[in-house]
Design an enzyme around this catalytic site. Structure first.
Site, mmCIF file in Angstrom:
data_model
loop_
_atom_site.group_PDB
_atom_site.id
_atom_site.type_symbol
_atom_site.label_atom_id
_atom_site.label_comp_id
_atom_site.label_asym_id
_atom_site.label_seq_id
_atom_site.Cartn_x
_atom_site.Cartn_y
_atom_site.Cartn_z
ATOM 1 N N ILE A 11 -13.020 11.385 21.260
ATOM 2 C CA ILE A 11 -14.445 11.519 20.951
ATOM 3 C C ILE A 11 -15.237 10.327 21.480
ATOM 4 C CG2 ILE A 11 -16.125 11.680 19.075
ATOM 5 C CD1 ILE A 11 -13.957 13.228 17.488
ATOM 6 N N ARG A 53 -10.204 -4.433 19.678
ATOM 7 C CA ARG A 53 -10.704 -4.204 18.316
ATOM 8 C C ARG A 53 -10.482 -5.418 17.406
ATOM 9 N NH1 ARG A 53 -6.045 0.159 17.078
ATOM 10 N NH2 ARG A 53 -4.471 -1.243 16.234
ATOM 11 N N ILE A 73 -16.346 5.123 15.753
ATOM 12 C CA ILE A 73 -15.575 6.358 15.918
ATOM 13 C C ILE A 73 -14.077 6.089 15.761
ATOM 14 C CG2 ILE A 73 -15.144 8.336 17.442
ATOM 15 C CD1 ILE A 73 -18.058 8.058 16.568
ATOM 16 N N GLY A 74 -13.650 4.872 16.045
ATOM 17 C CA GLY A 74 -12.233 4.541 16.055
ATOM 18 C C GLY A 74 -11.584 4.654 14.686
ATOM 19 N N SER A 114 -14.404 12.618 7.901
ATOM 20 C CA SER A 114 -13.550 13.735 8.300
ATOM 21 C C SER A 114 -13.602 14.860 7.283
ATOM 22 C CB SER A 114 -12.100 13.263 8.440
ATOM 23 O OG SER A 114 -11.223 14.356 8.645
ATOM 24 N N TYR A 141 -4.349 9.942 5.522
ATOM 25 C CA TYR A 141 -5.493 9.885 6.442
ATOM 26 C C TYR A 141 -6.763 10.365 5.736
ATOM 27 C CZ TYR A 141 -8.813 11.580 9.898
ATOM 28 O OH TYR A 141 -9.972 11.853 10.596
ATOM 29 N N LYS A 178 -3.316 12.801 23.282
ATOM 30 C CA LYS A 178 -3.146 12.901 21.835
ATOM 31 C C LYS A 178 -1.834 13.552 21.399
ATOM 32 C CE LYS A 178 -6.684 13.954 19.198
ATOM 33 N NZ LYS A 178 -6.841 12.777 18.304
ATOM 34 N N HIS A 187 -3.034 22.807 22.728
ATOM 35 C CA HIS A 187 -1.661 23.295 22.577
ATOM 36 C C HIS A 187 -1.537 24.745 23.043
ATOM 37 C CE1 HIS A 187 0.219 19.835 20.675
ATOM 38 N NE2 HIS A 187 -0.868 19.687 19.924
ATOM 39 N N PHE A 201 1.030 30.224 13.597
ATOM 40 C CA PHE A 201 1.735 30.246 12.318
ATOM 41 C C PHE A 201 1.508 31.574 11.593
ATOM 42 C CE2 PHE A 201 1.371 25.359 11.945
ATOM 43 C CZ PHE A 201 2.581 25.211 12.618
ATOM 44 N N SER A 203 1.109 33.749 8.194
ATOM 45 C CA SER A 203 0.497 33.479 6.905
ATOM 46 C C SER A 203 1.565 33.586 5.822
ATOM 47 C CB SER A 203 -0.621 34.476 6.612
ATOM 48 O OG SER A 203 -1.073 34.325 5.283
#
Length: 321
Positions: A11, A53, A73-74, A114, A141, A178, A187, A201, A203
């Site tokens: 980003i 940084r 952003i980091g 996020s 996270y 990434k 992916h 995946f 369900s």
């Protein structure tokens, strides 16, 4: 002068490209520049100075009067990392130092929060600040992002303008580095071009059919447009959702990727790994009224149009934005 942390990342590098297109050249790019593959995101971009940084706050002591805006952003964004000390250092403590610097030097701030803060969505996806302390993220996270949001809102001293942006499922160019944490579109493209098929995946809930799990997928170029708007707007401080406001299924995403490649969709379904099954989100959708209420009125790119641009103009050609 504009500071962008996470500058070599997905980003951050897209944001710098957009700033360059808008004739901003005095960019201070902040990151850990030890990853050569990630640094390719910054090739051919106009950057005034690269700052490690770890050196940012010493740099700010000397140069703060020149800084007009700060995009933080980091972050460590690995949702499979469970060492909380890493998130305390890189996401929580570092962000507190950024905030305090912006207060002390009177620099307006946009920072990345996020949608991981919403957890399974038990409390919905409304960006009401009174709800933030009751959210239940699913991993360290998400906890780190929510903990910072709570801390920021409780600070007696705030930057004269700040906006925390809860990024939903972002996809787009410059995420080659990434790996596992790249978007589902990245992916999907890799699988389809290699095998001609796409695995999604299954369900494991009776109320969702296979592949009908839903996410709010936002194209990175739309996200950057919001960042630029807030830099220019500099009013209505607060924490905002940043998605499209319209959840789409993984089946929709898969079909869009096949169509962007001019291929007939062939989708297979595999078991969701047992280690993430009980923490798997089946639905996310940003409520976007709050951002709209402060004047942001640009429409968001449809999933089909975003995937087409990403696949045809970047992935197929192995190009960067």
């Amino acid at each position: 002068m504009i500071i962008v942390t996470g500058a070599a990342g997905f980003i951050g590098s897209c944001l710098i490209q957009k700033l360059n297109e808008l004739k901003f050249r005095y960019i201070i790019a902040v990151d850990d520049f030890s990853n050569a593959e990630k640094n390719l995101n910054l090739a051919n971009k106009a950057i005034m100075e690269r700052v490690d940084r770890k050196d940012l706050f010493a740099w700010l002591e000397k140069n703060n009067r020149e800084v007009e805006f700060f995009f933080h952003i980091g972050a460590r964004t690995d949702t499979t990392e469970f060492d909380t000390a890493i998130f305390d250092e890189l996401n929580l403590d570092y962000s507190k130092k950024v905030w305090e610097a912006c207060v002390n030097y009177q620099i307006p701030l946009v920072y990345a929060s996020s949608a991981a803060t919403y957890g399974l969505g038990e409390n919905g996806y409304e960006d009401k600040e009174e709800l933030i302390s009751s959210l239940k993220p699913l991993n360290p996270y998400g906890d780190s992002k929510n903990d910072f949001d709570i801390w920021a809102l409780n600070q007696p001293k705030k930057p004269f303008f700040f906006a925390g942006l809860k990024f939903f499922n972002v996809y787009g160019p410059n995420e080659y580095h990434k790996g596992r944490m790249a978007s589902v579109i990245w992916h999907a493209y890799q699988q389809i071009t290699k095998n001609g098929t796409l695995n999604l995946f299954k369900s494991h809930r009776s109320d969702f059919k296979d592949g009908e799990q839903m996410r709010d997928f936002i194209y990175v170029k739309d996200l950057i447009d919001v960042c630029i708007y807030l830099m220019e707007h500099r009013k209505n401080s607060g924490i905002y959702n940043l998605g499209t406001g319209k959840a789409r299924s993984f089946n929709d995403l898969g079909v869009a990727t096949f169509q962007a490649l001019g291929l007939t969709p062939t989708i297979q379904y595999i078991d969701t790994p047992a280690d993430i099954r009980d923490k798997y989100q089946y639905f996310t959708e940003a409520t976007m009224q709050k951002l709209r209420s402060i004047g942001y009125d640009k429409p968001f790119t449809s999933l089909e149009d975003g995937v087409e641009d990403y696949v045809q103009n970047y992935l197929v050609k192995q190009l960067y934005y």
